[in-house]
Each structure stands twice: as structure tokens, then as C-alpha cells.
Scaffold this active site. Structure first.
Site, short mmCIF file in Angstrom:
data_model
loop_
_atom_site.label_atom_id
_atom_site.label_comp_id
_atom_site.label_asym_id
_atom_site.label_seq_id
_atom_site.Cartn_x
_atom_site.Cartn_y
_atom_site.Cartn_z
N ASN A 1 -9.67 -0.29 11.48
CA ASN A 1 -8.41 0.21 10.93
C ASN A 1 -7.86 1.29 11.84
OD1 ASN A 1 -6.52 1.75 9.27
ND2 ASN A 1 -7.27 0.51 7.56
N TYR B 1 -9.62 3.16 -4.88
CA TYR B 1 -8.65 4.19 -5.27
C TYR B 1 -8.69 4.56 -6.75
CZ TYR B 1 -6.97 3.00 -0.65
OH TYR B 1 -6.90 2.76 0.70
N GLU C 1 0.81 -1.22 0.00
CA GLU C 1 0.00 0.00 0.00
C GLU C 1 0.84 1.27 0.00
OE1 GLU C 1 -3.60 -0.54 2.71
OE2 GLU C 1 -2.35 -2.23 3.31
N ASP D 1 -15.31 -0.67 9.86
CA ASP D 1 -16.01 -1.08 8.65
C ASP D 1 -17.08 -2.10 9.00
OD1 ASP D 1 -14.23 0.53 7.29
OD2 ASP D 1 -12.87 -1.11 6.78
N SER E 1 -6.87 -2.25 2.46
CA SER E 1 -7.15 -1.73 1.13
C SER E 1 -7.82 -2.74 0.20
CB SER E 1 -5.87 -1.19 0.46
OG SER E 1 -5.45 -0.01 1.11
N GLU F 1 -14.09 -5.15 10.27
CA GLU F 1 -12.73 -4.92 10.74
C GLU F 1 -12.58 -3.50 11.22
OE1 GLU F 1 -9.96 -4.25 7.01
OE2 GLU F 1 -11.33 -5.91 6.61
N GLY G 1 -7.03 5.54 5.75
CA GLY G 1 -6.59 6.30 4.59
C GLY G 1 -7.01 7.76 4.69
N ARG H 1 -11.13 3.75 12.15
CA ARG H 1 -12.24 3.60 11.20
C ARG H 1 -12.77 2.19 11.31
NH1 ARG H 1 -10.11 3.04 6.10
NH2 ARG H 1 -10.81 0.87 6.14
#
Length: 341
Positions: A304, A248, A42, A289, A178, A302, A308, A287
Site C-alpha cells: 500500500n 475500522y 474509502e 501486508d 481496506s 500486497e 491508513g 505498508r
């Protein structure tokens, strides 16, 4: 002499003023280092995150610079220690706790959770076990190392997984982000290829029951009054899977911030995100999800610890949806980190 004992009134007042000045430093007083790049899959995303963080901090008057996490980092930290570090590294370098441990050894504060919490959140099976124990809903799963997969016979193992978890399934690396190496498996014949693709990114595959519904991300920030959930962001990938390309590549995904959720469901989703943040012992930001199914029930996928920060990333979208300024949020986070010393 013990500080403060035997000192004059003027000396004590000066010492108090100096201490107050230290603890009340503002973002504009700080020298902040943004770490980005690294050697993970990443890297490119990390560099984009780092540049955006750098620009946002400078826009609110913070003296910030961008640096890669390479062999020159430790000498630079020794020669000119920053007041705080923002870790904009993704993948193992920024999320497995190792870099945070090095910063701890150097006595340099950083935004985000400590090394122990990062290690826990980075390993998805371990994190899911903690979340399940805390009563937080997360899809059933099995973690399968590549060695066991080979030793026990691929066909027999995969048949047992399907019998236990059913179809469809989500296959993804046990450690990673990602969407790299992740795939939705809708029939048994597709499972071996999905496992091979996953093992290209990690030695352990996490196979979990696929939950159909709305992809939602909830960012959590602590700006001084305790962790707060920002408005949830709804993710609508064009091909139905929020993989690396969908994350992305412009035009591959549509986002709705805030998410199109019933107010009561939105509150439940926020509560689940906050519970996960606290259960994993996180700090400053994260963050979370989730999938919200057709009945409005959230299923946590999950968490994070180094979200990002690119132009298509979810935390900046949530900050904007919450009516906050991205640079000021970052400025508050670096100030809190620096003052932890």
C-alpha cells in the site's frame, strides 16, 4: 549572465546562503496541504486519516491545512501553492497514480512514491508479477476480468480455478483497499457469491491461494538514511478475516506491536518488506501486508502506497512500536518532500 559569474564575493555569499536556507528548510518553515476525502468507497476512512495527519503535523509546529480532492483543488493549488502535499486519500484517488501525476504537472512536491510506482503497486496482479520476478514470495494467483468471467462461462472458469489453485481461496478486487470486496472461500459452493461480491468493487477479481497463518503488516519509512522497516504489527481479527469491519470497527481486531514473532522470523519479514518496497520503486513510505505461515515463512499479499493513518491504522502503530513520534516522522517526510524541489 550565468549565475555566479561576475558577481562580487558578497553577492556569491548571499546566493549561497539563500540556497542553503532553501535546502535546509525545517518542517516549521513549511506550508503543507493534507489531501483527504475524495469519491472512493474509502472516503470516510480517508477523512479520518487526514484529520489525524493534520493534528500530528500541527502538534510539531507545521502550518498545515486539510483539503478535499474536488473541483476547487487545482485553483487553490494555483493561487497558493503549498510547499508539500501529504496524500491521505485511499482508494483509486490516492493510490492509482493519477493525482500524483496532476501534482507533478503543477510542480508541487508530495510525500510518497511517484505516479509510475503508484500505478504499479495499485494493480495487485501487476505488482505480484514484479514481486515474483524479484524472488519475493507471494501466493499463486489468477486475475479474472468480469467480461472473461461471463464470456467463458462462470461455472467452467470457477471449476478450473479450483483445480489449479485448490481450496481455500482468497478473492479480492484487483484494485482496491481496506478489505472491501474481499472474502475467504473455503468450499466451491461459496466461490460464485464471493466473485459477485468482488465485482461490485472492481471489474477484475484477483483470486489467490489462501495461506493460513499470522497476519502481519510491515511499514517502511525513509527519514533520510534510506528505507527502514519499522517493527512488524500482528493483526488478530476476531472473526478470522481482516475485512473492512475488522479494520475500522472498535473491538473487532486486536493488534500486537511488535508482532509476536521469533527474532529471526521478524528479521526475515522486515527484509521481505524492504525488498518489495525497492522492487516496486517506492519512496518515503509504504505498508507491506504479509502472512507468516506455521513454518515461519512470509508470503507477501500486497503493498500500500497510501497507508491508513487512523487511530486503528497499522503504520501509526508501527511508528509507536519503534519508539518514534508520529508527528515528527510526518514532519521529516514533508521536509524531505519539500526539499526535493
Amino acid at each position: 549572465m550565468i549565475p555566479g559569474m561576475g558577481a562580487t564575493s558578497a553577492e556569491r555569499s548571499a546566493a549561497t546562503a539563500a540556497t542553503t536556507a532553501l535546502t535546509e528548510r525545517t518542517a516549521a518553515d513549511l506550508h503543507v496541504l493534507v489531501l483527504a476525502g475524495g469519491l472512493s468507497y474509502e472516503r470516510d476512512v480517508s477523512l479520518r486519516s487526514g484529520r489525524r495527519v493534520l493534528d500530528a503535523l500541527r502538534a510539531v509546529g507545521v502550518q498545515a491545512e486539510l483539503r478535499d480532492a474536488d473541483v476547487a483543488l487545482l485553483p487553490a493549488l494555483t493561487a497558493d501553492p503549498p510547499d508539500a502535499v501529504v496524500i491521505a486519500l485511499h482508494g483509486a484517488t490516492g493510490e492509482d497514480g493519477s493525482l500524483r501525476g496532476v501534482l507533478d504537472l503543477c510542480g508541487i512536491p508530495y510525500v510518497g512514491c511517484d505516479a509510475r510506482a503508484a500505478r504499479l503497486a495499485w494493480d495487485k496482479p501487476s505488482a505480484k508479477a514484479v514481486l515474483r520476478e524479484a524472488g519475493i514470495p507471494t501466493p499463486d494467483w489468477v486475475a479474472l476480468p468480469h467480461d472473461r468471467f461471463s464470456e467463458l462461462g462462470a461455472v467452467a472458469v470457477l471449476d478450473r480455478i479450483v483445480d489449479r489453485l485448490g481450496l481455500p481461496l482468497m478473492v479480492k478486487p484487483a484494485q482496491g483497499g481496506s478489505g472491501l470486496g474481499a472474502a475467504v472461500v473455503r468450499d466451491s459452493a461459496s466461490l460464485p457469491a464471493a466473485m459477485v461480491g468482488c465485482f461490485a468493487y472492481d471489474s477484475t477479481a484477483l483470486v489467490e491461494r489462501y495461506v493460513a497463518g499470522m497476519d502481519v503488516a510491515v511499514s517502511v519509512v525513509d527519514l533520510g538514511d534510506g528505507p527502514q522497516a519499522l517493527p512488524p504489527v500482528e493483526i488478530v481479527p476476531r472473526n478470522g478475516v481482516y475485512d473492512y469491519a475488522a479494520r475500522y470497527t472498535a473491538g473487532r481486531t486486536t493488534w500486537h506491536a511488535p508482532a509476536r514473532l521469533d527474532p529471526e522470523v521478524a528479521r526475515t519479514v522486515a527484509d521481505v518488506a524492504l525488498a518489495a518496497h525497492n522492487a516496486l520503486g517506492l519512496r518515503d513510505l509504504s505498508r507491506v501486508d504479509l502472512i507468516v505461515d506455521a513454518k515461519g515463512q512470509p508470503h507477501l499479499l500486497e503493498v500500500n502506497v497510501s497507508p491508513g493513518m487512523t487511530e486503528t491504522s497499522l503504520l501509526p502503530l508501527a511508528v509507536q512500536a519503534g519508539g518514534l513520534d508520529f508527528g515528527r516522522v510526518l514532519g521529516s517526510l514533508v521536509t524531505r518532500a519539500a526539499n526535493r524541489t
